[in-house]
Design a protein around this motif. Structure first.
Motif, short mmCIF file in Angstrom:
data_model
loop_
_atom_site.label_atom_id
_atom_site.label_comp_id
_atom_site.label_asym_id
_atom_site.label_seq_id
_atom_site.Cartn_x
_atom_site.Cartn_y
_atom_site.Cartn_z
N THR B 467 0.82 -1.21 0.00
CA THR B 467 0.00 0.00 0.00
C THR B 467 0.85 1.26 0.00
O THR B 467 0.35 2.34 -0.30
N THR B 468 2.10 1.15 0.40
CA THR B 468 2.97 2.33 0.33
C THR B 468 4.41 1.90 0.07
O THR B 468 4.82 0.83 0.52
N HIS B 469 5.12 2.72 -0.66
CA HIS B 469 6.57 2.56 -0.80
C HIS B 469 7.27 3.70 -0.06
O HIS B 469 8.40 4.05 -0.37
N GLU B 471 5.22 6.60 0.71
CA GLU B 471 4.31 7.75 0.61
C GLU B 471 3.48 7.86 1.88
O GLU B 471 2.93 6.88 2.37
N GLY B 472 3.37 9.06 2.40
CA GLY B 472 2.50 9.32 3.54
C GLY B 472 3.03 8.79 4.87
O GLY B 472 2.36 8.90 5.89
N ASP B 661 1.32 5.25 8.04
CA ASP B 661 0.90 5.77 6.74
C ASP B 661 -0.27 6.69 7.03
O ASP B 661 -1.40 6.25 7.24
N GLU B 663 -1.91 8.76 5.34
CA GLU B 663 -3.00 8.88 4.36
C GLU B 663 -3.96 7.70 4.43
O GLU B 663 -5.15 7.83 4.19
N LEU B 664 -3.41 6.51 4.73
CA LEU B 664 -4.25 5.31 4.77
C LEU B 664 -4.56 4.87 6.20
O LEU B 664 -5.38 3.97 6.41
N GLY B 665 -3.89 5.45 7.18
CA GLY B 665 -4.17 5.11 8.57
C GLY B 665 -3.61 3.76 8.99
O GLY B 665 -4.06 3.18 9.97
N LEU B 666 -2.63 3.25 8.26
CA LEU B 666 -2.04 1.95 8.61
C LEU B 666 -0.77 2.16 9.43
O LEU B 666 -0.03 3.12 9.20
N THR B 787 -7.37 8.59 9.48
CA THR B 787 -7.69 9.29 8.23
C THR B 787 -8.87 10.23 8.39
O THR B 787 -9.11 11.07 7.53
#
Lengths: 293, 789
Positions: B467-469, B471-472, B661, B663-666, B787
């Motif tokens: 879900t992210t590399h 980002e965020g 993260d 943006e995604l809340g992870l 988020t």
């Protein structure tokens, strides 16, 4: 409960014709959970593990024919380059034990909106080869999912294989779960760029009654790439295009609130995943030109 | 016929082991190899020829009146041997750990979803389940009470800055779920100025969701009818004797006729302190005259044991400008669910230790436990202290932010130490290195920043789900410190019994340790062997199967067994040693002051004496049995909460480093660091294991573990949707174990198991707050909380 064990594909189709209520079992990662929890009490199980043909895959006419009993683990280890989106999806599935047993065809047969393989199959434009004693037919993936845990197969049919074209461009797959492994998707997104036919493929999981594509997003992006000559120039994508693509993917979803997440979060997460997946896929596309691939 | 063909702890040989290692060594577990190889028999593996299977019919409603129960169709099902309801309970029809308020089988009312209503025994579990589905229960469904404050008639808070939260009158507007009303316990702590003022005031409201123990071995047992009209029960449990007492009461049998043996326990964490299938299996066995096995599946297990109390808490902290705590006011509500279970004691802990390990001159705490129609809540690792730690540590961070102070600095400035008084007026009379625990954490190096070099998805929030590399992603660091009482408190007569035997078997001196202390996976059997080796100087120590043919060891809970049963084993060994040395002196014919036991012999350092035990004992058996108690505690004053409530405290602190993260809340927890004072590590490797396990369980509550309830119904009774951390969620740890001896405890040890479960979650929460800048007042933190969607 009867346990049918055909040794060949022909016998399997005969058995299914004779007993349309028989529940097929291959990896058993869905069926056995249903049995163990007492949610599933079929009159018959149809064991497909002795049908050796189902464990094969071949490449012909620019596509992979993936036998119904090929495990996720083998998709990852043997087909990572030929089916990149599906392999990425396969990596997110369960634990190593589950990936050793579970199959893409099982995902299709269950047809859960949360099935991990679906967005990748939708984005790639796969076809499902189903067979019965009456004959064989190919169901386009777009027509396969007909409702929550329902698909377009008849009672006497079994899945023989899944056909997925070899990639002509980058593919991406992202999945949201509330822990970092072994989790059912809260939302998932598959993306495939098809430069050969100047098209874009998408797939959305866990955010509608069935897995589905985001056609408006696909058309918008393909149109932008076309009109701006980006397929050829491989220039950077404008931020506005990426953002709009994310919005259109999110707009294609019709999620619900449930124990795994809220509908609002799913919509939000899809837009973020779509933006990021496009950014990564486009970077790959630009890179592949630089490397002369 | 009275012995199952597969007994969980097996023959005593299974727990003999070739082992070595005394107190302070990393002795190997006697059951370790069996468990790793999958050969250890758990309660669910119990089996006897000719046994029946018992199943439980449970209420689908959280609150309903039962008009009638018709069992005729179930009884008529071929293969069914018995169908029982409340009418078939011969003795007391209600039971409970602290208050007898829970029906063995539903009487006229069901008060939670999953309450047992009827039992079936049949020759196959599938037949039994089919028959159970044919029992017709006519319910008059009632409106459930699902909120603790509503249950008590207290207003819910909607104004954070209203500082008059205390409600003294209970309006009792909601349904009375029990005759005495919905209040289980109200604990008050009052000390110092009742109307204090301070330069800086911070108010916060916090909520903790319902956590499950999530032990892997479901509730299981096998009841075997005995020739004397009694019953033998093999069961996976935490406290054989409190089970026995409740079973006797329900069956109207004396203790001699209800004999319990511990079956293999696959984790407990408090969830096996209450009865589950115990009485049910015994009723079916006595009725049918045949062995009856009951073993819950995973879904039933979620309804078959108590959970951690959800809590709603409101805190107000006042401090001077330079960061000295002036006062703390707190209102704490625990939702006890339908029956009392251990709610009174959970309220005791939550209230007396609810402001954390800090020195505060003025304290005003109200802690309530309420009945609702939610699932019953009771014991779980951390026991009332886990919930309050989220609140008081969040408050310390909020106060630090308000003061512009470093959060660790603020904590150290107010930290308890030896000689400090607790809010209950108890002077801490052993080391309390709160500040040192924090300083040591602070001094540890921080992990490298993420995103350096090639992205490894396994290091990213979301893991291989891609879900992210980077980002965020933002990093955050958080600290928390906590304390908890060890052993039973508030005047409870907390004791354990040990029987130790020394004899020569096959030429080798052999000690046998017999206690009823439940081994639930924590390693008490190892500790018992280590103590006997150290005290008796022999290598071969047999751990007798745990059963009720010896006196009570008390519960395997409250971090108490190494302290209390360890103390009992040590004392019993000393008695046996006295006998051996006296015999040796008789042999040598004079008093030798420095005689001791070592290497299987009686030796003296001052004289050249070596008497092998094999020669000294011959065929004789030396044995001692005794009850051992820690120093007594006192009941607290009902109006002020003052008193010597707790015999010992355990202290631990955590530093969490997370990547979020945003943006995604992870969330990806990058590293957990823990410092804990254990007094004396009896088995250092096991101590580290407890710290790792407790940390993981606390992390789980912070970011994922919650039983979701809607209108009194559980929405996620499975490991598909009740998530616990995997290896990709639980990061590597840095651990420093401190050993400041407690002069009052055997070997100076402190209970270990719970403290790290308490400070871990609040540290993770603090780190997520640091990464996101969000207030985050509820755990588990869900992606939506980050988020805002």
């Amino acid at each position: 409960m009867d346990f049918l064990q055909p040794a060949t594909w022909a016998e399997a189709l005969e058995a299914k014709a004779a007993h349309p209520d028989a529940v097929p079992i291959a990896g058993g990662t869905d069926v056995m959970v249903g049995l163990n929890f007492g949610h599933l009490r079929p009159a018959r199980l149809l064991d497909l593990t002795r049908v050796a043909d189902l464990r094969d895959w071949q490449v012909a006419d620019g596509a992979v024919r993936l036998g119904a009993a090929v495990s996720y683990a083998r998709v990852i280890s043997e087909l990572g380059d030929r089916l990149p989106g599906l392999a990425m999806a396969s990596r997110t599935i369960g634990s190593p034990q589950i990936r050793n047993r579970g199959t893409v065809a099982g995902n299709l047969a269950t047809a859960s909106p949360a099935g991990d393989a679906h967005p990748a199959l939708l984005a790639a434009g796969a076809g499902v080869e189903v067979a019965s004693a009456r004959g064989t037919r190919r169901i386009p993936i777009d027509d396969f999912y007909t409702g929550v845990k329902r698909n377009a197969m008849d009672d006497d049919e079994l899945i023989a294989a899944v056909h997925v074209a070899l990639p002509s461009g980058p593919q991406q797959y992202s999945k949201i779960g509330t822990r970092n492994a072994m989790v059912i998707a809260v939302a998932a997104f598959g993306l495939a760029l098809h430069p050969d036919r100047r098209a874009v493929g998408t797939g959305i999981g866990s955010a509608a009654p069935t897995p589905r594509r985001a056609p408006a997003a696909e058309e918008f992006l393909a149109g932008e790439l076309d009109s701006s000559g980006l397929w050829e120039s491989r220039a950077e994508l404008p931020e506005a295009t990426i953002a709009r693509f994310g919005e259109l993917v999110a707009a294609a979803a019709a999620p619900i609130d449930d124990v795994r997440g809220s509908a609002r979060y799913r919509v939000h997460a899809l837009s973020v995943m779509a933006r990021r997946a496009l950014t990564w896929a486009w970077a790959d596309y630009r890179n592949s030109a630089n490397q002369g691939a | 016929m009275s012995t199952p063909t597969r007994t969980p702890t097996g023959a005593p040989e299974h727990l003999t082991g070739p082992g070595s290692g005394g107190v302070g060594d990393d002795a190997q577990r006697p059951d370790g190899v069996l468990k790793v190889r999958g050969e250890f028999a758990y309660g669910s593996d119990l089996w006897m020829e000719d046994m029946l299977w018992g199943v439980t019919l449970r209420s689908p409603h959280p609150y309903a009146r039962i008009r009638s129960v018709d069992t005729s169709a179930a009884l008529a099902t071929p293969g069914v041997s018995a169908v029982l309801t409340a009418d078939d309970v011969p003795g007391e029809k209600v039971y409970g750990l602290e208050l007898a308020d829970q029906p063995v089988l539903a009487l006229d009312v069901v008060r939670y979803q999953g309450e047992p209503v009827a039992l079936v025994a049949a020759d196959h579990p599938e037949t039994a389940r089919l028959a159970a589905s044919r029992i017709h229960v006519d319910y008059d469904v009632l409106e459930p009470v699902t909120d603790a404050r509503t249950a008590l008639g207290h207003p819910t808070w909607n104004q954070v800055h209203d500082s008059t939260a205390e409600v003294t009158e209970l309006s009792r507007e909601s349904a009375h779920l029990h005759p005495e009303g919905n209040l289980v316990r109200h604990l008050k702590v009052r000390t110092g100025d009742p109307a204090p003022t301070a330069d800086v005031v911070v108010v916060g409201e916090y909520e903790v969701g319902m956590q499950d123990q999530a032990f892997l071995g479901p509730e299981s047992g096998l009841a075997v009818p005995a020739e004397d009209g009694g019953v033998e029960l093999h069961v996976a449990t935490q406290w054989l004797h409190v089970d026995q007492k409740q079973i006797c009461s329900a069956l109207a049998l004396p203790p001699e006729q209800v004999r319990l043996t511990l079956a293999g326990v696959g984790g407990a964490f408090g969830g096996r302190e209450d009865l589950s299938m115990h009485v049910h299996a015994c009723l079916l066995a006595l009725r049918t005259g045949r062995p009856v096995k009951m073993s819950y599946n995973r879904e039933e297990s979620f309804f078959g044991h108590v959970h951690r109390h959800p809590a709603t808490m409101r805190y107000e902290h006042g401090a001077t400008r330079d960061g000295e705590l002036v006062y703390v006011k707190a209102a704490i509500y625990f939702d006890g669910g339908a029956y009392a279970s251990s709610t009174p004691a959970v309220v005791g802990n939550g209230g007396t230790m609810g402001i954390g390990p800090y020195v505060v001159p003025n304290v005003h705490v109200d802690c309530y436990g309420a009945y609702t129609n939610n699932p019953p809540c009771g014991a779980m690792r951390g026991f009332g202290s886990v919930q309050t730690a989220f609140a008081y540590e969040s408050q310390m961070d909020a106060l630090a932010a308000e003061l512009g102070m470093d959060p660790v600095e603020l904590r150290c400035r107010n930290a308890m130490e030896e000689g400090s008084a607790t809010p209950t007026g108890q002077v801490i009379d052993s080391p309390a290195p709160v500040a040192e625990l924090l300083r040591r954490l602070e001094a540890m190096p921080l992990p490298a920043a993420s995103g350096d070099g090639e992205v490894d998805l396994r290091d990213m929030p979301g893991g291989v789900s891609n879900t992210t590399h980077g980002e965020g992603v933002r990093r955050g660091v958080g600290y928390a410190v906590a304390y908890k009482n060890v052993a039973f408190s508030e005047g409870y007569d907390d004791h354990s019994t040990a029987r130790v035997r020394l004899e020569v078997v096959g030429g080798e001196p052999t000690a046998t340790v017999h206690t009823a202390a439940a081994e639930v996976g924590q390693g008490l059997v190892t500790v018992e062997q280590q103590i006997a080796r150290t005290e008796l100087g022999v290598e071969r120590v047999v751990v007798h199967p745990k059963d009720t043919s010896v006196g009570s060891a008390g519960s395997t809970s409250a971090s108490r067994q190494t302290y209390v049963t360890g103390g009992a084993v040590k004392a019993a060994c000393e008695k046996v040693r006295e006998q051996v040395l006296a015999r040796a002196e008789r042999l040598v014919g004079r008093t030798v002051p420095d005689l001791r036991l070592a290497g299987g012999s009686v030796v003296s350092d001052s004289e050249d004496i070596t008497v092998p035990l094999a020669d000294l004992l011959g065929d004789d058996v030396l044995e001692a049995t005794l009850e051992w108690r820690h120093r007594p505690t006192e009941a607290i004053d009902p109006e002020t909460g003052q008193g010597f409530a707790h015999v010992q405290y355990a202290f631990s602190a955590h530093r969490a480093v997370v990547d979020v993260d945003t943006e995604l809340g992870l969330v990806k927890v990058v590293e957990m660091a823990c410092t804990q004072d254990v007094g004396k590590a009896i088995n250092p490797q096991a101590v580290v294991g407890q710290i790792q396990g407790g940390t993981a369980q606390g992390l789980g509550l912070a970011v994922m573990e919650e039983i979701l309830i809607k209108d009194g119904k559980v929405r996620n009774p499975s490991f598909t949707d009740y998530l616990i951390p995997t290896i990709l969620d639980m990061p590597p740890m840095r651990i420093e174990v401190l050993e400041y001896a407690d002069p009052h405890a055997p070997y100076g040890l402190r209970g270990v198991g719970e403290a790290p479960n308490i400070s871990s979650g609040p540290a993770v929460l603090a780190a997520i707050r640091a990464a996101t800048g969000l207030p985050l007042t509820r755990v588990p933190v869900r992606p939506e909380h980050i988020t805002g969607t």
